[in-house]
Design an enzyme around this catalytic site. Structure first.
Site, PDB file in Angstrom:
ATOM      1  N   THR A  94     -70.188  38.152 -37.788  1.00  0.00           N
ATOM      2  CA  THR A  94     -71.388  37.223 -37.099  1.00  0.00           C
ATOM      3  C   THR A  94     -72.378  38.576 -37.600  1.00  0.00           C
ATOM      4  OG1 THR A  94     -70.406  35.587 -36.557  1.00  0.00           O
ATOM      5  CG2 THR A  94     -73.073  36.114 -36.582  1.00  0.00           C
ATOM      6  N   LYS A 169     -75.268  30.164 -39.771  1.00  0.00           N
ATOM      7  CA  LYS A 169     -74.688  30.809 -38.211  1.00  0.00           C
ATOM      8  C   LYS A 169     -75.383  31.011 -37.295  1.00  0.00           C
ATOM      9  CE  LYS A 169     -71.608  32.155 -35.936  1.00  0.00           C
ATOM     10  NZ  LYS A 169     -70.193  32.880 -36.197  1.00  0.00           N
ATOM     11  N   LYS A 244     -74.856  38.323 -28.160  1.00  0.00           N
ATOM     12  CA  LYS A 244     -74.941  38.940 -29.585  1.00  0.00           C
ATOM     13  C   LYS A 244     -75.827  37.807 -30.013  1.00  0.00           C
ATOM     14  CE  LYS A 244     -72.365  40.086 -33.748  1.00  0.00           C
ATOM     15  NZ  LYS A 244     -70.823  39.629 -34.023  1.00  0.00           N
TER      16      LYS A 244
END
Length: 298
Positions: A94, A169, A244
């Protein structure tokens, strides 16, 4: 059809993903900078390679699962010259959307093909082979990668061109982060009103408050036996990873001048949580921070 796969990054997510490819009948050569992780993967049938370039030399497909953008881009610089022309690079990390597009560009310039395919489902999903893959890149690349993705998960979605998988995502995880905070606040409010966890769960899980953060990853112990709350918040999806992902979403929102008030606030809350109490906890443990802060002026 069996493929020769190089798998780079054999941590909590990568190792079980690589093992599932072995189980599906693919030849997997793996590499990780941490020798113990490489040894552990070898016990599941992954062939250890002495270096990342060596791992990719004879691969049909290269899968990467790494912590951050800089790791992906640095690794691509190191391994692209070692791969055979036309090799398909599938990045399951990611990372920032712009960096994902840069990775595509570097692969293309080196005569390779690329797909960004980040995952949802956490360590539990990686181990069970039930991950969801969100993919960005060409339709032909997605079609080629799909059998491998489905060996590691139960759903693979082609979201669009380069970077679209990463976009999906971070949008998905912004929803998840906000909803976990909302569910946690509701349980803490319920506690203050004398409502049991089970009673609130029984109502909300069959009413309009039903969501994944409640029904699968419930932030309080009891109602959902398999949730991390029943294991002292040992991570399924670590708070640091949520911080994150929300940081990536916040950066994208600011860059695009998109008003995401709750998303920005969720990013702030998770950044603070992951830096302190939640450093080694599941992201659902933020309920304890909310509880600890309750009683302070609103």
């Amino acid at each position: 059809m069996s493929r020769a796969v190089a798998f780079l990054g054999l941590g909590h997510m990568g190792a079980p993903m690589a093992a599932n490819l072995v189980t599906a009948g693919h030849r997997v050569r793996g590499y990780d900078l941490v020798p113990t992780l490489l040894d552990g993967a070898a016990r599941t049938g992954v062939e250890p390679a002495p270096s990342a370039p060596d791992a990719v030399a004879d691969a049909d497909v290269v899968v990467t699962m790494l912590p951050a953008s800089r790791h992906v881009l640095d690794l691509y610089d190191a391994v692209l010259p070692a791969a055979r022309p036309g090799t398909l690079f599938v990045d399951c990390s990611t990372i920032d959307v712009a960096d994902a597009r840069t990775a595509h560009q570097r692969a293309d310039a080196a005569g390779m093909r690329a797909l960004d395919a980040p995952v949802s489902g956490g360590v539990v999903g990686a181990e069970a082979g039930t991950l969801t893959f969100m993919s960005g890149g060409g339709e032909a690349e997605f079609a080629e990668a799909r059998p491998l993705l489905e060996a590691m998960g139960n759903k693979a979605v082609h979201c669009g061109g380069p970077g679209a998988g990463q976009a999906a995502k971070i949008c998905n995880n912004m929803i998840l982060g906000i909803s976990m905070i909302a569910v946690s606040e509701a349980f803490v409010l319920g506690e203050s009103l004398g409502l049991s966890h089970q009673a609130l769960y029984d109502v909300a899980s069959t009413a309009s408050g039903q969501c994944w953060a409640l029904s699968v990853n419930c932030p309080v112990p009891g109602p959902v036996p398999d949730s991390p709350a029943n294991r002292d918040y040992r991570p399924g999806f670590a708070a640091s990873l949520m911080a994150k992902d929300l940081g990536l979403a916040a950066a994208a929102a600011r860059a695009g001048a998109v008003h995401t008030e709750l998303g920005l606030r969720a990013a702030e809350l998770y950044a603070a949580y992951a830096e302190h109490a939640g450093a080694a906890e599941d992201f659902s443990g933020i309920v304890r921070t909310i509880r600890d802060r309750s009683g302070e002026p609103a």
